[in-house]
Design an enzyme around this catalytic site. Structure first.
Site, PDB file in Angstrom:
ATOM      1  N   MET A   1      -9.069   8.237  -0.114  1.00  0.00           N
ATOM      2  CA  MET A   1      -9.968   8.559   1.011  1.00  0.00           C
ATOM      3  C   MET A   1     -10.481   9.985   0.865  1.00  0.00           C
ATOM      4  SD  MET A   1      -7.568   7.159   4.067  1.00  0.00           S
ATOM      5  CE  MET A   1      -6.846   5.527   4.015  1.00  0.00           C
TER       6      MET A   1
ATOM      7  N   GLY B   1      -9.400   3.773   6.782  1.00  0.00           N
ATOM      8  CA  GLY B   1      -9.110   5.188   7.039  1.00  0.00           C
ATOM      9  C   GLY B   1      -7.664   5.472   7.397  1.00  0.00           C
TER      10      GLY B   1
ATOM     11  N   MET C   1     -11.959  -6.073   4.519  1.00  0.00           N
ATOM     12  CA  MET C   1     -11.211  -5.138   5.371  1.00  0.00           C
ATOM     13  C   MET C   1     -10.965  -5.793   6.725  1.00  0.00           C
ATOM     14  SD  MET C   1     -10.522  -2.523   3.567  1.00  0.00           S
ATOM     15  CE  MET C   1      -9.627  -1.718   4.903  1.00  0.00           C
TER      16      MET C   1
ATOM     17  N   SER D   1       0.845  -1.198   0.000  1.00  0.00           N
ATOM     18  CA  SER D   1       0.000   0.000   0.000  1.00  0.00           C
ATOM     19  C   SER D   1       0.878   1.245   0.000  1.00  0.00           C
ATOM     20  CB  SER D   1      -0.911   0.009   1.227  1.00  0.00           C
ATOM     21  OG  SER D   1      -1.554   1.265   1.302  1.00  0.00           O
TER      22      SER D   1
ATOM     23  N   MET E   1     -12.200   4.635  -0.934  1.00  0.00           N
ATOM     24  CA  MET E   1     -12.937   4.827   0.329  1.00  0.00           C
ATOM     25  C   MET E   1     -13.613   6.190   0.230  1.00  0.00           C
ATOM     26  SD  MET E   1      -9.953   3.240   2.713  1.00  0.00           S
ATOM     27  CE  MET E   1      -8.772   3.383   1.369  1.00  0.00           C
TER      28      MET E   1
ATOM     29  N   HIS F   1      -8.206   1.342  -4.335  1.00  0.00           N
ATOM     30  CA  HIS F   1      -9.210   1.082  -3.307  1.00  0.00           C
ATOM     31  C   HIS F   1      -9.882   2.403  -2.951  1.00  0.00           C
ATOM     32  CE1 HIS F   1      -9.762  -0.122   1.240  1.00  0.00           C
ATOM     33  NE2 HIS F   1     -10.927   0.005   0.621  1.00  0.00           N
TER      34      HIS F   1
ATOM     35  N   HIS G   1      -1.075  -1.105  -4.344  1.00  0.00           N
ATOM     36  CA  HIS G   1      -2.372  -0.829  -3.724  1.00  0.00           C
ATOM     37  C   HIS G   1      -2.441   0.672  -3.449  1.00  0.00           C
ATOM     38  CE1 HIS G   1      -6.018  -1.888  -1.472  1.00  0.00           C
ATOM     39  NE2 HIS G   1      -5.642  -0.980  -0.585  1.00  0.00           N
TER      40      HIS G   1
ATOM     41  N   GLY H   1      -1.505   1.199   9.672  1.00  0.00           N
ATOM     42  CA  GLY H   1      -0.908   0.912  10.971  1.00  0.00           C
ATOM     43  C   GLY H   1      -1.860   0.501  12.078  1.00  0.00           C
TER      44      GLY H   1
ATOM     45  N   ASP I   1      -4.729   3.779  -2.051  1.00  0.00           N
ATOM     46  CA  ASP I   1      -5.870   4.087  -1.183  1.00  0.00           C
ATOM     47  C   ASP I   1      -6.362   5.506  -1.393  1.00  0.00           C
ATOM     48  OD1 ASP I   1      -6.220   1.691   0.489  1.00  0.00           O
ATOM     49  OD2 ASP I   1      -4.180   2.135   1.182  1.00  0.00           O
TER      50      ASP I   1
ATOM     51  N   SER J   1       2.124  -0.481   6.389  1.00  0.00           N
ATOM     52  CA  SER J   1       3.142  -0.146   7.384  1.00  0.00           C
ATOM     53  C   SER J   1       4.134  -1.286   7.601  1.00  0.00           C
ATOM     54  CB  SER J   1       2.483   0.260   8.707  1.00  0.00           C
ATOM     55  OG  SER J   1       1.574  -0.726   9.113  1.00  0.00           O
TER      56      SER J   1
ATOM     57  N   ASP K   1      -7.039  -6.483   3.523  1.00  0.00           N
ATOM     58  CA  ASP K   1      -6.369  -5.191   3.684  1.00  0.00           C
ATOM     59  C   ASP K   1      -6.482  -4.716   5.126  1.00  0.00           C
ATOM     60  OD1 ASP K   1      -5.377  -2.635   3.300  1.00  0.00           O
ATOM     61  OD2 ASP K   1      -7.053  -1.951   2.068  1.00  0.00           O
TER      62      ASP K   1
END
Ligand code: DX5
Ligand code: ZN
Length: 216
Positions: A37, A142, A137, A8, A68, A66, A33, A145, A35, A198, A175
């Site tokens: 948001m 969001g 998920m 990611s 979100m 992905h 990947h 880590g 993300d 992470s 994920d």
């Protein structure tokens, strides 16, 4: 099939994005990947089209994007134009999920559907034959880590059962909180794509960490 690893880029160093993209290019990773948001569907914002295009300019492997975000439908063509290969939307953000999935495929991308930790796998029964991937998920989306939610393994088994029932070859991606230990549990349960943020980027040697995940 051998499982796939999708680091990611949310956890990369954005001031050195080309360097980190090239690290992934030169590693045993399979996908990027990515993300997205919006600060509405999830309580955080990440980045948008200029950054996806910058990643795509250097990436030599597929972009697994992905979303979100609420109302993903209005941006589907832009995600295709930015270089997305797989576009995953959240079940919880799509009141007309079947239409959204068809639009993703019409734009030339593979279609994935993500489920939040509280969302039941059986809700996918009427769309399972239309999609290419389910994303389970294993954290509340969001943030990178976070701690792995153990129930994700059970959900992976449920998706696997659904896949067998409908005789499809959909991918099962997971994920959130993936490391060597949780990754092994997920693969044993039937997952075939592991996302890791992470765990890869906070390690001393990200390239080697990707290889270790690939070798589980
Ligand atoms: C979380 C994102 C993840 C995140 C995973 O909302 O969807 O892709 O980058 O990060 P880790 O692997 O650190 O849990
Ligand atoms: Zn993600």
């Amino acid at each position: 099939m051998a499982h796939l690893i999708a680091p990611s880029v949310l956890s990369c160093d954005f001031a050195n994005i080309q360097r980190d993209v090239e690290m992934i290019n030169n590693s045993t990773a399979d996908w990027f990947h990515v993300d997205i948001m919006d600060g509405v569907f999830v309580p955080n914002m990440s980045f948008g089209f200029p950054v996806i295009k910058a990643i795509n300019k250097h990436a030599t492997k597929p972009l697994d994007v992905h979303l979100m975000i609420v109302n993903p439908d209005q941006y589907i063509q832009q995600f295709a134009d930015a270089g997305s290969d797989i576009l995953t939307v959240h079940y919880e953000a799509c009141p007309h999920l079947h239409r959204t999935v068809q639009a993703i495929k019409a734009a030339g991308m593979k279609a994935g559907v993500a489920l939040n930790p509280h969302t039941s796998v059986d809700l996918l029964e009427n769309v399972i034959n239309d999609i290419d991937m389910v994303l389970i998920m294993s954290v509340n989306p969001g943030f990178g880590g976070q701690k792995f939610i153990q129930n994700a393994c059970e959900k992976v088994k449920q998706v696997k059962a659904l896949r067998e029932k409908y005789n499809t070859d959909i991918l099962i991606e997971v994920d959130g909180g993936v490391n060597l230990d949780t990754g092994k549990q997920l693969l044993d349960a039937g997952a075939n794509v592991l996302v890791a943020g992470s765990f890869v980027f906070n390690s001393d040697n990200p390239t080697e960490t990707i290889t270790r995940l690939k070798s589980i």
